[in-house]
Design a protein around this motif. Sequence first.
Motif, PDB file in Angstrom:
ATOM      1  N   ARG A  52       0.836  -1.210   0.000  1.00  0.00           N
ATOM      2  CA  ARG A  52       0.000   0.000   0.000  1.00  0.00           C
ATOM      3  C   ARG A  52       0.866   1.254   0.000  1.00  0.00           C
ATOM      4  NH1 ARG A  52      -3.357  -2.898   3.596  1.00  0.00           N
ATOM      5  NH2 ARG A  52      -2.306  -1.936   5.357  1.00  0.00           N
ATOM      6  N   TYR A  55       2.370   1.703  -3.500  1.00  0.00           N
ATOM      7  CA  TYR A  55       1.354   2.190  -4.434  1.00  0.00           C
ATOM      8  C   TYR A  55       1.126   3.686  -4.238  1.00  0.00           C
ATOM      9  CZ  TYR A  55      -0.242  -2.585  -5.678  1.00  0.00           C
ATOM     10  OH  TYR A  55      -0.338  -3.869  -6.144  1.00  0.00           O
ATOM     11  N   SER A  61      -2.554   2.188  -8.466  1.00  0.00           N
ATOM     12  CA  SER A  61      -3.580   1.550  -7.636  1.00  0.00           C
ATOM     13  C   SER A  61      -3.727   0.057  -7.896  1.00  0.00           C
ATOM     14  CB  SER A  61      -4.931   2.243  -7.828  1.00  0.00           C
ATOM     15  OG  SER A  61      -5.311   2.203  -9.179  1.00  0.00           O
ATOM     16  N   THR A  62      -2.949  -0.487  -8.825  1.00  0.00           N
ATOM     17  CA  THR A  62      -3.018  -1.926  -9.077  1.00  0.00           C
ATOM     18  C   THR A  62      -1.612  -2.517  -9.174  1.00  0.00           C
ATOM     19  OG1 THR A  62      -2.950  -1.763 -11.498  1.00  0.00           O
ATOM     20  CG2 THR A  62      -5.139  -1.618 -10.440  1.00  0.00           C
ATOM     21  N   ARG A  63      -1.559  -3.817  -9.014  1.00  0.00           N
ATOM     22  CA  ARG A  63      -0.271  -4.506  -9.121  1.00  0.00           C
ATOM     23  C   ARG A  63       0.299  -4.370 -10.529  1.00  0.00           C
ATOM     24  NH1 ARG A  63       1.135 -10.384  -6.584  1.00  0.00           N
ATOM     25  NH2 ARG A  63       3.258 -10.540  -7.352  1.00  0.00           N
ATOM     26  N   GLU A  65      -0.075  -1.926 -12.620  1.00  0.00           N
ATOM     27  CA  GLU A  65       0.493  -0.583 -12.761  1.00  0.00           C
ATOM     28  C   GLU A  65       1.828  -0.485 -12.028  1.00  0.00           C
ATOM     29  OE1 GLU A  65      -2.671   1.768 -11.148  1.00  0.00           O
ATOM     30  OE2 GLU A  65      -3.584   2.099 -13.112  1.00  0.00           O
TER      31      GLU A  65
END
Length: 76
Positions: A52, A55, A61-63, A65
């Motif tokens: 978190r 990120y 906001s995603t793995r 990305e």
Amino acid sequence: MLDTSVNPHIAGAHALTRRERVVLAELTEDVTLEEIATRLFVTRNTVKSQVRSVYRKIGVSTRAEAVAWAEAHGIR
């Protein structure tokens, strides 16, 4: 006045702690958070917190990305 805020898109990998860079590198592999936790000798919740934080710092906001960001910034 000097701006001391961290812009992750400018600061890049330098905004991440050493451990966050390790976790980010682990995310580039096809492993679960539980497997990452086992490799790093920490709990799954610790890995979740570190993910978190990564990120947030790199602005994703995603793995997927995060993995793309890591590859673009030479973290593997």
